[in-house]
Design a protein around this motif. Structure first.
Motif, mmCIF file in Angstrom:
data_model
loop_
_atom_site.group_PDB
_atom_site.id
_atom_site.type_symbol
_atom_site.label_atom_id
_atom_site.label_comp_id
_atom_site.label_asym_id
_atom_site.label_seq_id
_atom_site.Cartn_x
_atom_site.Cartn_y
_atom_site.Cartn_z
ATOM 1 N N TYR A 27 0.850 -1.186 0.000
ATOM 2 C CA TYR A 27 0.000 0.000 0.000
ATOM 3 C C TYR A 27 0.889 1.240 0.000
ATOM 4 O O TYR A 27 1.847 1.326 0.775
ATOM 5 N N LYS A 28 0.585 2.182 -0.890
ATOM 6 C CA LYS A 28 1.303 3.453 -0.932
ATOM 7 C C LYS A 28 0.337 4.575 -0.595
ATOM 8 O O LYS A 28 -0.667 4.780 -1.286
ATOM 9 N N CYS A 29 0.616 5.291 0.467
ATOM 10 C CA CYS A 29 -0.273 6.359 0.926
ATOM 11 C C CYS A 29 -0.345 7.461 -0.132
ATOM 12 O O CYS A 29 0.690 7.957 -0.578
ATOM 13 N N PRO A 30 -1.539 7.880 -0.534
ATOM 14 C CA PRO A 30 -1.657 8.945 -1.537
ATOM 15 C C PRO A 30 -1.227 10.313 -1.025
ATOM 16 O O PRO A 30 -0.982 11.216 -1.816
ATOM 17 N N GLU A 31 -1.121 10.476 0.293
ATOM 18 C CA GLU A 31 -0.743 11.762 0.866
ATOM 19 C C GLU A 31 0.763 11.878 1.089
ATOM 20 O O GLU A 31 1.417 12.770 0.566
ATOM 21 N N CYS A 32 1.334 10.964 1.894
ATOM 22 C CA CYS A 32 2.745 11.070 2.256
ATOM 23 C C CYS A 32 3.642 10.133 1.466
ATOM 24 O O CYS A 32 4.871 10.159 1.626
ATOM 25 N N LYS A 33 3.031 9.268 0.624
ATOM 26 C CA LYS A 33 3.756 8.331 -0.250
ATOM 27 C C LYS A 33 4.497 7.235 0.522
ATOM 28 O O LYS A 33 5.331 6.531 -0.048
ATOM 29 N N CYS A 48 -3.248 5.400 7.291
ATOM 30 C CA CYS A 48 -1.798 5.442 7.127
ATOM 31 C C CYS A 48 -1.129 5.575 8.492
ATOM 32 O O CYS A 48 -1.441 6.504 9.253
ATOM 33 N N HIS A 53 -3.590 9.469 7.129
ATOM 34 C CA HIS A 53 -4.579 9.581 6.055
ATOM 35 C C HIS A 53 -5.580 8.430 6.152
ATOM 36 O O HIS A 53 -5.199 7.267 6.290
ATOM 37 N N ASP A 55 -8.188 6.153 4.354
ATOM 38 C CA ASP A 55 -8.766 5.654 3.111
ATOM 39 C C ASP A 55 -10.259 5.406 3.312
ATOM 40 O O ASP A 55 -10.720 5.141 4.421
#
Length: 308
Positions: A27-33, A48, A53, A55
């Motif tokens: 899983y890659k966080c869309p906010e902090c990557k 996250c 974050h 989801d």
């Protein structure tokens, strides 16, 4: 230095020897990557672990989170939408509903259930955004109304988890009537002195915000959730001005007095249990507005297995 330079050309690895990472492991966080395993992300209830974050998750995930041992009994699970207006856009409304049911495994945009949460009886209605954008049609309104009736009759606290784009245009006036119906049912719940907690998640907009989502004895939200009536883009185009930073986020709405508090999903069950426990002493107080079901209240029956 031959190990830095390929001297032989045309070297190919046979397909059967190639190693590929299966989908769904990371899983890659869309906010902090930040990258984490899906197992860890699921353990954190799809929050996250680095930046917090949240989801979007489905009704089934909320039921697993809130109900003890994931056990509950679903209410009115087989209600489905009709086609009172014979509505057709790019496809006929019955075809759209049937296709969405097939793709999602859902009957409509809300699921309702009752069970025990931290040992306390609780009725939960949770919306699913993946069913036509969580739009509110006649089935959504009816299932919420029946869940409220169950909570009132059994004197069990009611939790509404909202996630919706608003009214369902394919049902036009029938959809808008659900605003009045659910609001009237909540008025009866309030008169009966049964607590109602409204949890607003990302996004909560349109007719849902204008009705049951904002009528809780306690209105709470998840961090970063979009909460409003019209979307920010529509408002900006209408007034022709730039909007404040974070406009219509849960934090912005809290600052302007429309929420009681924001709760991290990982703490939701504990915070909800604490809130309902604090309300319990009010059960016998004169004029008390929000007592919790006492020892004489009928406890909800529990399903022998995990409901799905």
């Amino acid at each position: 230095m031959a190990w830095f330079k390929r001297e032989e050309k045309g070297i190919n690895t046979p397909t059967e020897q190639k190693k590929e990472t299966p989908d769904g492991l990371w899983y890659k966080c869309p906010e902090c990557k930040t990258v984490a395993t899906m197992a860890e992300h699921k353990r954190l209830h799809f929050v996250c672990g680095h930046c917090g974050h949240h989801d979007r998750i489905d009704a089934a995930d909320y039921f697993d989170l809130l109900f003890d041992e994931g056990q509950f009994e679903e209410l009115n699970a087989d209600l489905t939408s009709g086609d009172p207006l014979h509505f057709v856009d790019t496809k006929a409304y019955p075809q759209r509903v049937a296709a969405t049911e097939k793709n999602t495994g859902l009957k409509d945009a809300v699921r309702t259930a009752h069970g025990l949460s931290d040992g306390q009886p609780l009725v939960v209605a949770a919306m699913d955004f993946k069913f036509i954008g969580g739009s509110m049609g006649s089935v959504v309104g009816e299932k919420i109304a029946r869940a409220i009736d169950y909570a009132r009759q059994h004197r069990v606290p009611f939790l509404m988890i909202s996630r919706s784009g608003g009214a369902r245009m394919m049902e036009a006036g029938y959809s808008l009537m659900q605003m009045a119906k659910t609001s009237a049912k909540l008025a009866l719940l309030s008169e009966a002195g049964v607590p109602y907690v409204s949890l607003l998640t990302d996004p909560t907009t349109g007719g849902v915000t204008a009705s049951f989502a904002m009528l809780g004895d306690f209105n709470i939200a998840e961090p970063g959730a979009l909460i409003g009536f019209a979307g920010p883009r529509v408002i900006k185009e209408t007034i022709g001005k730039d909007l404040p930073k974070g406009f219509q986020s849960a934090e912005f709405v809290l600052e302007h007095g429309f929420l009681d508090f924001i709760v991290d999903r990982r703490d939701l069950k504990r915070r909800l249990a604490d809130l309902l426990h604090l309300l319990r002493p009010a059960a016998g107080a004169p004029g008390a507005a929000v007592p919790v079901a006492g020892a004489t209240a009928a406890a909800p029956s529990r399903s022998p297995g995990k409901a799905r």
